[in-house]
Design a protein around this motif. Sequence first.
Motif, PDB file in Angstrom:
ATOM      1  N   UNK A 174      37.085  32.187  55.655  1.00 34.35           N
ATOM      2  CA  UNK A 174      36.801  33.554  56.092  1.00 34.35           C
ATOM      3  C   UNK A 174      37.256  34.546  55.037  1.00 34.35           C
ATOM      4  N   UNK A 175      38.040  35.540  55.465  1.00 35.52           N
ATOM      5  CA  UNK A 175      38.544  36.540  54.525  1.00 35.52           C
ATOM      6  C   UNK A 175      39.881  36.137  53.917  1.00 35.52           C
ATOM      7  N   UNK A 176      40.408  34.991  54.347  1.00 32.06           N
ATOM      8  CA  UNK A 176      41.694  34.537  53.819  1.00 32.06           C
ATOM      9  C   UNK A 176      41.589  33.142  53.227  1.00 32.06           C
ATOM     10  N   UNK A 177      42.725  32.423  53.238  1.00 33.57           N
ATOM     11  CA  UNK A 177      42.749  31.070  52.697  1.00 33.57           C
ATOM     12  C   UNK A 177      43.638  30.192  53.561  1.00 33.57           C
ATOM     13  N   UNK A 225      48.760  23.810  56.277  1.00 31.77           N
ATOM     14  CA  UNK A 225      48.226  24.246  57.561  1.00 31.77           C
ATOM     15  C   UNK A 225      48.377  25.719  57.850  1.00 31.77           C
ATOM     16  N   UNK A 226      49.132  26.452  57.050  1.00 35.81           N
ATOM     17  CA  UNK A 226      49.328  27.889  57.276  1.00 35.81           C
ATOM     18  C   UNK A 226      48.190  28.676  56.611  1.00 35.81           C
ATOM     19  N   UNK A 227      48.044  29.922  57.035  1.00 39.69           N
ATOM     20  CA  UNK A 227      47.034  30.793  56.454  1.00 39.69           C
ATOM     21  C   UNK A 227      47.658  31.876  55.598  1.00 39.69           C
ATOM     22  N   UNK A 228      46.951  32.273  54.520  1.00 42.28           N
ATOM     23  CA  UNK A 228      47.415  33.367  53.660  1.00 42.28           C
ATOM     24  C   UNK A 228      46.252  34.302  53.388  1.00 42.28           C
ATOM     25  N   UNK A 229      46.577  35.484  52.877  1.00 44.89           N
ATOM     26  CA  UNK A 229      45.546  36.471  52.563  1.00 44.89           C
ATOM     27  C   UNK A 229      44.959  36.178  51.183  1.00 44.89           C
ATOM     28  N   UNK A 230      43.654  36.246  51.064  1.00 53.73           N
ATOM     29  CA  UNK A 230      43.012  36.065  49.760  1.00 53.73           C
ATOM     30  C   UNK A 230      43.259  37.298  48.901  1.00 53.73           C
ATOM     31  N   UNK A 231      43.412  37.097  47.599  1.00 55.59           N
ATOM     32  CA  UNK A 231      43.596  38.230  46.688  1.00 55.59           C
ATOM     33  C   UNK A 231      42.322  39.064  46.680  1.00 55.59           C
ATOM     34  N   UNK A 232      42.412  40.387  46.818  1.00 58.38           N
ATOM     35  CA  UNK A 232      41.207  41.201  46.974  1.00 58.38           C
ATOM     36  C   UNK A 232      40.350  41.296  45.713  1.00 58.38           C
ATOM     37  N   UNK A 233      40.890  40.952  44.527  1.00 57.62           N
ATOM     38  CA  UNK A 233      40.131  41.147  43.287  1.00 57.62           C
ATOM     39  C   UNK A 233      39.948  39.876  42.473  1.00 57.62           C
ATOM     40  N   UNK A 234      40.782  38.857  42.706  1.00 57.39           N
ATOM     41  CA  UNK A 234      40.722  37.651  41.880  1.00 57.39           C
ATOM     42  C   UNK A 234      40.161  36.462  42.642  1.00 57.39           C
ATOM     43  N   UNK A 235      39.652  35.466  41.896  1.00 56.05           N
ATOM     44  CA  UNK A 235      39.162  34.196  42.439  1.00 56.05           C
ATOM     45  C   UNK A 235      38.079  34.405  43.506  1.00 56.05           C
ATOM     46  N   UNK A 236      37.280  35.471  43.336  1.00 53.63           N
ATOM     47  CA  UNK A 236      36.286  35.804  44.362  1.00 53.63           C
ATOM     48  C   UNK A 236      35.221  34.725  44.498  1.00 53.63           C
TER      49      UNK A 236
END
Length: 805
Positions: free
Chosen positions: A508-511, A516-527
């Motif tokens: 989705x919008x994260x990773x 098993x935990x979720x993190x926020x995707x970087x808004x500018x890198x690795x798109x």
Amino acid sequence: MALPIEQSYPQLVEQLHRVPMCLLQAPPGAGKSTWLPLQLLREGHFRRIIMLEPRRLAARNIARFLAAQQQEVVGQSVGLRLRQETKASAETRLEIVTEGVLTRMLQQDPELSGIDLVIFDEFHERSMAADTALAFALESQMLRDDLKILLMSATLDGERYQRFFDCPLISSAGRSYPIEEIYRPLAQPTQWLEAIAPTVITALQEQSGSALVFLPGQKEINYVAAQLSGLPSDIEVHTLYGEQDKAAQQRAITPAAQGQRKVVLTTNVAETSLTIEGIRIVIDSGKRRAAQFNLKTGVSELKTVNISRSSALQRAGRAGRIEPGVVYRLGSKEQLERRAQHDAPEILTSDISPLMLEAKLWGADIEQLQLLDPPSAAQQHQACELLQMLELIADGKLTAKAREIHAMGSDLRFAHLLYQAQQRESQHPSFVHLAVHFVALMEARVRIDAELATAISAQQHRPHPAFTQQLKYWRQRLSLPANKDLPMHLLPVVVALAYPDRLAKRRGSGMLLSNGAGVSAHPQLWLDEQYVAIADVGGKDGQHIFSATAFSPAMLQTHLPHLFSERQVCEFDIKSGRFINEQRQQLGAIVIATKPSGKKIDAQMKVQAWLELIQQRGWELFQHPQSQQLRVRMLLASQLLGGEFTLADEAQLLRQAEQWLAPFLEHVGSLSQLQQFDYRSALLSLLDYASQQRLEQLLPKSMTLPSGVSHRIHYQLDGPAKLSVRMQEVYGWQSSPELAQGKLPLQLELLSPARRPLQITQDLAHFWQSSYREVQKEMKGRYPKHFWPDDPSTAQATNKVKSRM
């Protein structure tokens, strides 16, 4: 001028020769860190003394000061031993060490041969390394009856420690210089940082002498330094924090020149065991940076938190070391008095994998060590999983490579990486060089580009001094020549060897992390990248990616096949409301590829699917009220009574669900059946018949009232038990009933005849004697047909109106 500790010294020496362990409580300025160890050395009471200092800066300065008092350089009679720095010789009889060093000394020589006194200075800081070293030292005393231990601090939790260790407590007076307290209430508590610089300027105008300003971290220090750039030329502004180079630290603690004043902006590195000449003003933000471990993400998050009252006392003490001083505190006195007495010990808020490994290397489990605050079962479970990922333990036992990895003397993750890099060097030339560059970058803690490859390249061309220092250390440590030709295409392998739990796939919008935990995707890198290997993650809730590099699963599987697994999976999908049965290739919790399974779903596969769903959703999945109440009662019995009740906590009960719950799930066929499932029989299978009877006796599910009617008690894990009854039904109770042998309060909600709340109390006797009169007066007018006696504690209980009694 005599130091206050000199008055307590004869008593302390007598006790140290008489008993194995002593506690010394002495305020700042008493001389416990300087005069005391030197006097013990000079009078020859002990052959060799080790004194543990929790902070490197304090350790260096104390060693330098004590050596100067001996008219020597460090390394003669007074030595110093830190990570990456040792100054000691055959003539050294007093050695100042930092925490990890003492633990390593104990591991190498459990008897501490030749050492007969170990001093733990500033023990109130309660770092995990100090707790570990103390636990080992206590066991060393079992091997040697002549080894002595001395715990020292200005703000020890003295009575508690004295009871736990069963040893004498000796108290010393501090300096007699008074410290004036000035409170600066804040209109907007969130604006505390903006209030610091104006408070410093006011303090400098109102007071003489130099100032010490306590701030939580380097970011705040830099902000305040910029705000103070316009101070008069006779006032110098210095910064002081742990990651600074030694020269800058020395400039900060050196006395101001004649006719000059100084302002030192510092973290709590200057809170203890450090005297800065000329300081008579302290400005205390009341904040500190604390690492809080997130069990879900496996990440330690640095948070800004309020300091405890004992820390506030320590900080204020810096102002009265040499002359009368003053402390300016942000906030009100009432706010300070509402804070905790002591900071939470690190062992309860951190990743305890280093402690678990040290314990296993020592030959013990954590439960066998004498720890003031044992870590939770959840902490131990997470630590065990990490040590397994890093190939340090298998089946609960040390692996063959564990001692070699531990001997690296670094963070466990980096030590595992460097060990594995050396093993792979013959296959992949310069791989160990790449690993060393990565470790140096992480240990230097310098601001870097979020893309790791770019960050390493930048340090190669324009290195930061801290990076250069770490790189030089590891090159020397591993006997590596200089090499800038690095195999950067293997950087994801390097990251995965250090952080196998931080490999991530876009979701989705994260990773989703491999743990098993979720993190926020970087808004500018690795798109455009599906997969990234994360080196640094944290921020709010430990979910922000600070640095990472992209990888392909195929490449990673070629180099690290042990991280991947093939699994036959049957699980229940809540969205579709059906069982999914497939073959999966996984990287931890990340699904790389799937294909349908040809195997038919049987009853056992369904049970496993239910267990996995229960692990994911937790207790909120179940809705059967009587089962929930039994679970709470059993957990309360474990918390309050121990003995035959040994359930640790809700998380452990979930982890062990396969043992106690699985046999009862065979006939559950749908989600609604699972949600309404009565699991009381499953829970009771954990207790024998005698314990079940004991549970009902101590924490009954219901209580028979004086009226003869039985009412259910509502139990909760984080508060009193509750019982809602009409007031007339408890006439005759002279006091509140006891639960769990008086260890659990019972909160009575007393209701009117119409079952509306009249009074909530945990002290029925007090209510009868006090505010009952007002209730009686009002209720007689509203409900005249009901019985409202003058003395309800001796009256007959009833659930009827007066005419039918």
